[in-house]
Design a protein around this motif. Structure first.
Motif, PDB file in Angstrom:
ATOM      1  N   MET B   1       0.851  -1.212   0.000  1.00 51.44           N
ATOM      2  CA  MET B   1       0.000   0.000   0.000  1.00 51.44           C
ATOM      3  C   MET B   1       0.884   1.258   0.000  1.00 51.44           C
ATOM      4  O   MET B   1       0.710   2.145  -0.799  1.00 51.44           O
ATOM      5  N   SER B   2       1.766   1.347   0.933  1.00 48.27           N
ATOM      6  CA  SER B   2       2.709   2.461   1.078  1.00 48.27           C
ATOM      7  C   SER B   2       2.058   3.820   0.840  1.00 48.27           C
ATOM      8  O   SER B   2       1.216   4.239   1.634  1.00 48.27           O
ATOM      9  N   VAL B   3       2.393   4.476  -0.255  1.00 44.92           N
ATOM     10  CA  VAL B   3       1.922   5.863  -0.433  1.00 44.92           C
ATOM     11  C   VAL B   3       0.426   5.984  -0.700  1.00 44.92           C
ATOM     12  O   VAL B   3      -0.111   7.096  -0.691  1.00 44.92           O
ATOM     13  N   THR B   4      -0.259   4.879  -0.943  1.00 50.49           N
ATOM     14  CA  THR B   4      -1.720   4.963  -1.089  1.00 50.49           C
ATOM     15  C   THR B   4      -2.451   4.390   0.125  1.00 50.49           C
ATOM     16  O   THR B   4      -3.665   4.193   0.091  1.00 50.49           O
ATOM     17  N   ALA B   5      -1.728   4.140   1.185  1.00 49.14           N
ATOM     18  CA  ALA B   5      -2.382   3.661   2.409  1.00 49.14           C
ATOM     19  C   ALA B   5      -3.225   4.772   3.033  1.00 49.14           C
ATOM     20  O   ALA B   5      -4.337   4.526   3.525  1.00 49.14           O
ATOM     21  N   ALA B   6      -2.715   5.984   3.015  1.00 42.34           N
ATOM     22  CA  ALA B   6      -3.469   7.119   3.558  1.00 42.34           C
ATOM     23  C   ALA B   6      -4.577   7.508   2.583  1.00 42.34           C
ATOM     24  O   ALA B   6      -4.441   7.351   1.363  1.00 42.34           O
ATOM     25  N   LEU B   7      -5.692   7.989   3.112  1.00 46.80           N
ATOM     26  CA  LEU B   7      -6.819   8.416   2.275  1.00 46.80           C
ATOM     27  C   LEU B   7      -6.432   9.633   1.446  1.00 46.80           C
ATOM     28  O   LEU B   7      -5.689  10.503   1.908  1.00 46.80           O
ATOM     29  N   SER B 133      -4.253   4.971  -9.468  1.00 48.87           N
ATOM     30  CA  SER B 133      -5.218   4.138  -8.760  1.00 48.87           C
ATOM     31  C   SER B 133      -5.008   4.275  -7.262  1.00 48.87           C
ATOM     32  O   SER B 133      -3.884   4.525  -6.806  1.00 48.87           O
ATOM     33  N   ALA B 134      -6.080   4.115  -6.503  1.00 43.52           N
ATOM     34  CA  ALA B 134      -5.977   4.164  -5.044  1.00 43.52           C
ATOM     35  C   ALA B 134      -5.263   2.948  -4.477  1.00 43.52           C
ATOM     36  O   ALA B 134      -4.967   2.895  -3.289  1.00 43.52           O
ATOM     37  N   ASP B 135      -4.972   1.961  -5.327  1.00 45.72           N
ATOM     38  CA  ASP B 135      -4.154   0.807  -4.906  1.00 45.72           C
ATOM     39  C   ASP B 135      -2.780   0.848  -5.561  1.00 45.72           C
ATOM     40  O   ASP B 135      -2.085  -0.157  -5.629  1.00 45.72           O
ATOM     41  N   ILE B 184       6.456  10.159   1.292  1.00 51.16           N
ATOM     42  CA  ILE B 184       5.599   9.807   2.437  1.00 51.16           C
ATOM     43  C   ILE B 184       4.291  10.581   2.302  1.00 51.16           C
ATOM     44  O   ILE B 184       4.300  11.780   2.005  1.00 51.16           O
ATOM     45  N   THR B 185       3.190   9.884   2.498  1.00 49.15           N
ATOM     46  CA  THR B 185       1.881  10.535   2.406  1.00 49.15           C
ATOM     47  C   THR B 185       1.134  10.350   3.726  1.00 49.15           C
ATOM     48  O   THR B 185       1.351   9.367   4.442  1.00 49.15           O
ATOM     49  N   THR B 186       0.270  11.290   4.029  1.00 48.13           N
ATOM     50  CA  THR B 186      -0.573  11.153   5.219  1.00 48.13           C
ATOM     51  C   THR B 186      -1.921  11.804   4.942  1.00 48.13           C
ATOM     52  O   THR B 186      -2.016  12.774   4.165  1.00 48.13           O
TER      53      THR B 186
END
Lengths: 383, 383
Positions: B1-7, B133-135, B184-186
């Motif tokens: 998931m990494s960078v797409t784990a956060a909404l 994609s969100a995945d 890094i995403t949050t």
């Protein structure tokens, strides 16, 4: 001839059993005068070996009648017992030669953290004193070898004066931390203060510019002794120039014998704002493992040079640097220029030129490539 | 998931033909908001790559809607043409996403001094925009790999907030100068100023303490983007602590995948007068090729550690240093202590502890050993 080329010196090299191979491991160089002026420079490492702790105190008298050198053990990080061995070595040599222990310099090289057998070492000092000879320079230069494949010697004569020297090691490169030991003798009649000034100038422009692997030894010593036997007091500037040339000769012999190295690399930085900037840039490139691996791989990878230059505080415009490899200007204005394809990196000698376009100063640092053989030799020995 | 784990984030990774192997080489990460706060830290190398020159200007707005990353070419030392490619990349990505080019960060990694084919790269950007994609986190993390053997991803969730990250490279170790790229995403709702403060604290205690081979990349970038999608503004101290842990996780993944390395070495300096002293001592040991060769050779050669400590200006008594290897205090008071014979250096993890006895501060630097495989990998590739 090396240290016995100048009048007034005797030397010897003997096997005392410190080396498991039975090879010569104790050397003695004696100044028979009439004068005994001396100067020395030592490693700037704060964690110094015991012989350095002794010798840097003893040399403050400006006099040295003899130097005892041993290979087969660096006497470093050996605590009070190790310092006691140095002291007894100087006392015994002084007694045998009829001089005070303070007039005896001591140098050691070999494994660190290892205490040599005192009886073996002192036995070697006795034997070396008996073996002293005016032709003993070659024997002495052999007895200080560790992983050196050849002994290093150099002689210069000018205006009735002779300077001779011997060296071991490869400046900051070898198992057990290298250790560069250098003894230089001259029959000139010069004061300790003059010798000190000449030696500091000469080493700053020779041994100090040798940076084979960035690792600073705990035992490095360069000792200069004058006997006055030639009864000539040379012009100090001329003596300094000749001494500098002799030191460069020995330094380049060390570079050529550096462990595991395939290439000798001269990194010249030109048009620097200050000499310090030129040295900092050269040293930075000399310490880049990636650059050194590239040269081993005969890859003219100038980007790794620029990347190292960029880590320094030297004055330059990062967008306006030129780099040449073996005279081919592969990089101009920090971008690709001449085709690197034709650069021949098969030969051992490699030259790098970095143009900072920031002033008029220049300096050269010498280094080696980083090879698999270096890693092997520095990982495979047993401590 | 990494960078797409956060909404609030989408990502993709595609093959644009920049890598001769045909492997994925262009990644895109997009922040769909509602907020677009961002912060970044870059290499401190003065000779920076073109994407860094662009991104460090663009991030001063405190906003980023997207980041384009490519492997297969670092776009470094490529002059004005290279900068133009970065600009066109940001313009095209902005156009495709409906944002201004200034809201697009650009990162590159691969060979230096090499200009990528612009059409290939821009084609990759178009394809990556279509594939968002969100995945897409895993695909993006694969497309930024160079000599990495595995992709590096990490995720942390706390108090309704998610932080996810991807990384490539091994901090300052790899062909063509490594390059560590981290995104890094949050979904936390935080201002650019808060993100900047948190990121600087986190990287100072994680990536900045990774010193695999002492070579500083020209392209290093760590980018942090916040979408605000979670509609939570976490306590900044807690966010910073979680971000630091995530950065350490990624940093240790980089360390474990460092090229040619056989060991991961943690060098902890304790009882230092200042944290800066502890860091300087650790970094000095981490940069000693002789020490690193010894660990490769499974040789508990603590003398090489002390010799490196001695090259620093840190506060300590050179005669009173203690050193432990894997918990065995092999050196006390700068002399031999416990027998090193029983130390097991077969396992990859090695710990070194250096007690300076000069204060109460401590810090750890992580490094790798120096192996023949490192030399091979960094000499054998063709530039």
């Amino acid at each position: 001839m090396s240290v016995t080329a100048a009048l007034g010196f005797r030397a010897s090299g003997v096997a005392a059993g410190l080396k498991s191979t039975g090879a010569p491991d104790v050397a003695l160089v004696v100044n028979d005068g009439p004068v005994s002026s001396a100067a020395a420079v030592f490693t700037s490492n704060r964690c110094k070996a015991n012989p350095v702790l002794w010798s840097e105190k003893a040399i403050t008298t400006g006099s040295a009648r003899a130097v005892v050198l041993n290979s087969g053990g660096a006497n470093c990080y050996t605590g009070a017992a190790g310092f006691q061995i140095v002291h007894e070595t100087a006392e015994l040599a002084g007694e045998l030669l009829g001089v005070g222990p303070i007039d005896v310099q001591v140098c050691s090289t070999g494994l660190i953290g290892l205490l040599n057998d005192k009886d073996d070492l002192l036995g070697g000092v006795r034997e070396a004193a008996s073996a002293l000879s005016a032709d003993g320079g070659a024997a002495a230069s052999t007895a200080i070898m560790t992983t050196d494949t050849v002994s290093k010697q150099a002689v210069r004569t000018f205006e009735g004066v002779t300077i001779g020297g011997m060296a071991k090691g490869a400046g900051m490169l070898a198992p057990a931390l290298a250790t560069m030991l250098v003894v230089i003798t001259t029959d000139a009649d010069l004061s300790a203060a003059d010798l000190d000034a000449a030696l500091r100038t000469a080493t700053a422009r020779s041994f100090d510019r040798l940076d084979s692997d960035g690792c600073q030894s705990t035992n490095d010593t360069v000792l200069l002794m004058a006997s006055g036997s030639a009864e000539v007091t040379p012009d100090l500037a001329e003596f300094t120039a000749q001494l500098t040339e002799l030191c460069r000769d020995l330094a380049l012999q060390l570079l050529a014998d550096a462990e595991g190295a395939d290439h000798e690399i001269a990194i010249e930085t030109v048009n620097a704002a200050t000499e310090e900037d030129a040295l900092a840039v050269g040293r930075s490139v000399a310490r880049s493992n990636l650059f050194k691996c590239a040269i081993f791989g005969k890859d003219p990878n100038w980007g790794r040079i620029l990347a190292s230059v960029g880590t320094t505080d030297a004055a330059f415009d990062p967008a306006d640097l030129d780099v040449a490899l073996n005279g081919v200007w592969v990089c101009r204005n920090s971008g690709p220029a001449e085709d690197p394809a034709g650069i021949d990196l098969e030969q051992r000698a490699v030259s790098v030129t970095i143009d900072l376009k920031a002033g008029k100063e220049a300096a050269t640092i010498w280094t080696n490539d980083l090879t698999q053989a270096y890693v092997h030799e520095n990982s495979a020995y047993s401590s």
